[in-house]
Design an enzyme around this catalytic site. Structure first.
Site, PDB file in Angstrom:
ATOM      1  N   ASP A   1       0.890  -1.176  -0.069  1.00  0.00           N
ATOM      2  CA  ASP A   1      -0.157  -0.005  -0.148  1.00  0.00           C
ATOM      3  C   ASP A   1       0.881   1.287  -0.052  1.00  0.00           C
ATOM      4  O   ASP A   1       2.116   1.113   0.315  1.00  0.00           O
ATOM      5  CB  ASP A   1      -0.854   0.035   1.174  1.00  0.00           C
ATOM      6  CG  ASP A   1      -1.671   1.395   1.445  1.00  0.00           C
ATOM      7  OD1 ASP A   1      -2.368   1.669   0.598  1.00  0.00           O
ATOM      8  OD2 ASP A   1      -1.587   1.788   2.656  1.00  0.00           O
TER       9      ASP A   1
ATOM     10  N   ASP B   1      -1.914  -0.468   6.017  1.00  0.00           N
ATOM     11  CA  ASP B   1      -2.136   0.077   7.467  1.00  0.00           C
ATOM     12  C   ASP B   1      -3.684   0.170   7.580  1.00  0.00           C
ATOM     13  O   ASP B   1      -4.139   0.163   8.618  1.00  0.00           O
ATOM     14  CB  ASP B   1      -1.463   1.392   7.334  1.00  0.00           C
ATOM     15  CG  ASP B   1      -2.150   2.409   6.626  1.00  0.00           C
ATOM     16  OD1 ASP B   1      -2.294   2.072   5.433  1.00  0.00           O
ATOM     17  OD2 ASP B   1      -2.612   3.341   6.862  1.00  0.00           O
TER      18      ASP B   1
ATOM     19  N   ASP C   1      -0.445   5.100   0.916  1.00  0.00           N
ATOM     20  CA  ASP C   1      -0.638   5.990   1.919  1.00  0.00           C
ATOM     21  C   ASP C   1      -0.759   5.568   3.527  1.00  0.00           C
ATOM     22  O   ASP C   1      -1.452   4.540   3.794  1.00  0.00           O
ATOM     23  CB  ASP C   1      -2.268   6.724   1.838  1.00  0.00           C
ATOM     24  CG  ASP C   1      -2.115   7.562   0.616  1.00  0.00           C
ATOM     25  OD1 ASP C   1      -1.106   8.342   0.422  1.00  0.00           O
ATOM     26  OD2 ASP C   1      -2.996   7.607  -0.117  1.00  0.00           O
TER      27      ASP C   1
HETATM   28 MG   LIG Z   1      -3.033   3.150   3.598  1.00  0.00          MG
END
Ligand SMILES: [Mg+2]
Length: 290
Positions: A12, A219, A14
């Site tokens: 991922d 995240d 961000d």
């Molecule tokens: Mg993310």
């Protein structure tokens, strides 16, 4: 595609490879270089757009296929693989595999089925880059790239959240996948990062002589399918929410550090454990920091 691939890293952006607050990634660069020097592909798997990832890949010095708009499509640079992979079509300097209808399908659906709500919402396609920049805090140039969506249409809702539900239910009943984000409602197809991971891994696998291990790092909630699909899940600690719950029998590593520092921390741990000693994990193990 390389025939000697043993391990693929899916990441991922961000809050994972990019810092949640300032989008920095320098802390992860040494770990990226180590993986690259061992021919381990790093596949960006993000909700961001093609236009955004093309630029970020350059800055990160990554050259590999990448997955955009939450699993909606995979792009292969022609410089990475000169032959068009199965099920792909040409897209400029790239080959493209899609898992989604195009954005225009959702814009048309919203035009047709959103009539009863027309004063209550605006699609991104109706907004100027300046308005998007104001709404998101992005620069004008970045707002332009964020708006170059190919597969889904974010919607700005002007009315109360309670009234948004009737809108969401109606659009859903006409076949769209509707996701509520922080500020926008996303209208698109039923895609996820895990399905795209699987498809791409199978493609690498068909060219490889050994079983490929997959490592995924993320995240957020929208990383869950990707993390649960990979052999090894790395949950990057977030400064704004707790670790999402994973329904996963595989190896899970939860980082102590945030964002790109956590990325480097996990890679250093896995690299020593898995790659240098060549001791691939065969049974359930967990390493978590409280
Ligand atoms: Mg993310």
């Amino acid at each position: 595609m390389q025939s000697n691939t043993k391990c693929i890293v899916f990441s991922d952006l961000d809050g994972t490879l990019l810092d949640h607050f300032d989008y920095s990634f320098n802390a992860a660069l040494p770990a990226i270089a180590t993986l690259q020097s061992n021919n381990i592909p790093i596949i960006i798997n993000t909700s961001k757009t093609f236009a955004e990832v093309v630029d970020l890949q350059k800055n990160l010095t990554i050259s590999a296929p990448f997955i955009v708009e939450n699993g909606a499509a995979i792009f292969f640079p022609k410089s990475y693989t000169s032959q068009c992979p199965d099920e792909c079509i040409e897209y400029g300097d790239y080959w493209m595999k899609t898992f989604s209808q195009p954005r225009t399908a959702w814009i048309e659906l919203l035009k047709r089925e959103g009539k009863a709500f027309q004063d209550q919402f605006q699609g991104f396609s109706e907004l100027t880059n300046k308005s998007i920049a104001n709404l998101t805090g992005l620069s004008l140039e970045d707002a332009d790239k964020a708006n170059q969506r190919l597969f889904n249409e974010p919607v700005l809702w002007h009315d109360t959240p309670a009234k948004a539900q009737a809108f969401i239910d109606h659009i859903r009943s006409h076949g769209a996948n509707v996701l509520k984000g922080g500020r926008f409602i996303h209208v698109g197809d039923f895609t996820d990062k895990g399905r795209a991971l699987n498809w791409l891994t199978n493609l690498y696998q068909s060219a490889s002589n050994t079983a490929i291990k997959t490592i995924a790092l993320g995240d957020g909630e929208n990383d869950t399918a990707m993390l649960e699909t990979a052999h090894i899940a790395v949950q990057i600690r977030s400064p704004v929410h707790s670790f999402p719950i994973l329904d996963d029998e595989n190896f899970i590593y939860q980082t102590r550090e945030y964002g790109p520092k956590g990325w480097a921390e996990a890679m250093n741990f896995l690299y020593q454990d898995l790659l240098i000693q060549n001791a691939l994990i065969t049974e359930r193990q967990e390493k978590k920091y409280g």
